[in-house]
Design an enzyme around this catalytic site. Structure first.
Site, PDB file in Angstrom:
ATOM      1  N   LYS A 278      -8.768 -29.805 -53.564  1.00 45.44           N
ATOM      2  CA  LYS A 278      -9.059 -28.967 -52.391  1.00 45.44           C
ATOM      3  C   LYS A 278      -9.274 -29.845 -51.164  1.00 45.44           C
ATOM      4  O   LYS A 278      -9.681 -30.997 -51.308  1.00 45.44           O
ATOM      5  CB  LYS A 278     -10.357 -28.180 -52.645  1.00 45.44           C
ATOM      6  N   ARG A 352      -9.151 -18.705 -63.929  1.00 40.99           N
ATOM      7  CA  ARG A 352      -8.405 -17.796 -64.798  1.00 40.99           C
ATOM      8  C   ARG A 352      -8.102 -18.438 -66.154  1.00 40.99           C
ATOM      9  O   ARG A 352      -7.920 -17.746 -67.152  1.00 40.99           O
ATOM     10  CB  ARG A 352      -7.127 -17.332 -64.087  1.00 40.99           C
TER      11      ARG A 352
END
Ligand code: BES
Ligand code: ZN
Ligand code: ZN
Length: 503
Positions: A278, A352
């Site tokens: 990120k 996920r």
């Protein structure tokens, strides 16, 4: 901080500070009839202040002779005919935030001064007032070394007029205390930085809290995870110096006659993005990426303390998401707990992955009547809804409709997003069973949800909460809650589970 409930007339209340509602009626400010003695003071306020009695307005008056030397906080309750649960909560949240800011040691609110059509029953009313007044007072001070008395509010007193209100109100206060305690536990866990809560430490803490609450606890270590085939969770963990854990907490274990509900929470103790790193600027907020798992822990504590007649199982997959020479890289393929292979094309879509294993594990081993998961899953949800509310989606429309109704009582905002299966096409991989990201921009939250859906049997009703925005207030304060963790939807979910057994 202590909340007490007393039977008392308004006149005989004595405290450091009193909260007194001011209503708007026919464009004039009016006091509840119990507080008529303060009319002259309000008349002076009218002449000399911008206070107009609007919701989220207040004015503090000190050492009033008309109130036997007490301080009075006039709090705007808005137009009398418009007062409802939401605006009552808002007015009280504002009042408590103001009083805690100026470090009032204790204050009293008399419920007899609430003038509202369709007034909730005494238990609900006490619960609403206790939650609204107590939650804004929370501060996260664990890492402050100077332990001087902070002068923050230590005691809140609620007053009612009759014995029946007192007896019924006590039930509401008991429930509120359990919910407030759990919300503040969740906020402490989420506010704690990643070096204060590594997965093994977090798992042990969850186990201790679970055991103390009387829950059955099972913690899977890395060897057990390997043996059981948690390939997606372990793939996220590969780059880390810290081993992964999987915590299972069970309320009413073995009670087969009870409905089984599974609660699954994303527990990424820090999300750097992994090899798909990120950008650095907002990265520090990614300590909040375990908020879903903290929510599960808080809820398990609540259901146990309320002794709900349900078989509720909580699942917390825990790891951080770090880059290293060992880390999973884009293109890697892993075998998940369900047996499905996943091509990991972006290591930042890690939530996920750990949820895929946890959801499949819960579904396969517990055959629940409903699975609900909570996850700070997608930045897209923050873009869509901001920090004020959570996205929900799933296959169980009935539960989602009930959640929407209950959200009006709890004050947690939720908004349903679609699970359009057109987007499933994008998850097809030429070399594995499924990709972990889609292939076009847009509908990021729905796509995250669709990925999760493929790991749960079609027959198991399922609801997914995307709390990416709502779990943690990053920059400004919001609705007078301090910056940081909010414990969003913990109270809503508690109401939902209570409601399941009541109807
Ligand atoms: N933890 C983040 C989502 C997030 C963003 C939570 C902002 C709280 C605030 C999640 O793991 C993530 O990085 N998701 C990616 C998914 C994408 C790569 C498909 C995202 O949303 O960008
Ligand atoms: Zn991520
Ligand atoms: Zn994440």
């Amino acid at each position: 901080m202590k909340i007490s409930l007393k039977k008392s007339s308004f006149k005989s209340v004595r405290d450091h500070t009193l909260i007194v509602p001011v209503y708007q009626q026919n464009s004039k400010m009016v006091l509840p009839k119990e507080a008529e003695a303060l009319k002259k003071i309000l008349d002076n306020v009218k002449k000399d202040s911008t206070f107009k009695g609007d919701i989220r307005q207040s004015i503090l008056l000190r050492y009033l002779a008309a109130a036997k030397g007490q301080n009075v906080l006039f709090v705007g309750f808005g137009k009398k005919e418009r007062l409802n649960i939401a605006s009552l909560r808002e007015a009280l949240i504002h009042a408590a935030a103001e009083l805690s800011q100026i470090k009032v040691p204790s204050f009293t609110f008399h419920l007899g001064t609430i003038d509202m059509a369709n007034k909730p029953n005494p238990a609900d009313l006490v619960q609403i007032c206790a939650e609204s007044l107590a939650l804004p007072i929370y501060r996260f001070t664990k890492f402050k070394t100077e332990k001087k008395p902070d002068g923050s509010t230590k005691e809140i007193t609620l007053c009612v007029l009759t014995n029946i209100e007192l007896t019924e109100g006590k039930k509401g206060l008991n429930k509120a205390n359990i919910l407030i305690e759990a919300c503040n536990l969740v906020r402490d866990l989420v506010n704690t930085p990643s070096n204060g809560l590594r997965p093994p430490q977090y798992a042990d803490l969850a186990g201790d809290i679970g055991k103390k609450a009387g829950l059955k606890v099972k913690i899977f270590n890395e060897k057990e995870l390997e043996k059981e085939g948690f390939g997606a969770l372990l793939a996220v963990n590969r780059g880390s110096e810290e081993p992964a854990r999987f915590v299972v907490l069970e309320h009413n274990a073995g009670r087969q006659e009870l409905d089984t509900i599974c609660l699954v929470g994303k527990g990424i103790t820090f999300d750097s993005g992994g090899i798909s790193l990120k950008p650095s600027e907002p990265m520090e907020t990614m300590k909040c990426d375990m908020a879903g798992s903290a929510m599960v822990l808080g809820l398990m504590q609540i259901v146990s303390k309320l002794n709900l007649p349900l078989h509720i199982v909580g699942f917390m997959p825990l790891t951080d998401n770090m880059p290293s020479g060992r880390a999973t890289v884009p293109g890697d393929i892993v075998k998940s707990y369900s047996g499905k292979t996943i091509e990991i094309l972006n290591t930042d879509a890690e939530g996920r992955l750990i949820l895929a294993d946890a959801l499949a594990y819960a579904d396969k081993n517990y055959h629940p009547k409903l699975i609900i998961d909570f996850a700070t899953l997608t930045g897209a949800c923050v873009i869509a809804l901001g920090e004020a509310g959570s996205g929900i989606m799933g296959t169980d429309q009935k539960s989602m409709d009930r959640l929407k109704e209950l959200a009006e009582f709890s004050g947690d905002k939720i908004w349903q997003l679609p699970l359009w299966d057109e987007y499933l096409e994008e998850f097809k991989s030429p070399i594995a069973d499924i990709r972990n990201i889609g292939q076009t921009r847009g509908a990021g939250s729905s796509k995250g949800g669709l990925f999760l859906q493929t790991f749960i049997s079609d027959k198991t009703p399922w609801v997914h909460f995307d709390i990416a925005g709502s779990a943690f207030i990053s920059k400004t304060t919001h609705r007078y809650y301090p910056k940081g963790a909010t414990a969003a939807c913990v109270r809503l979910m508690s109401e939902f589970l209570i409601d399941w057994v009541e109807v």
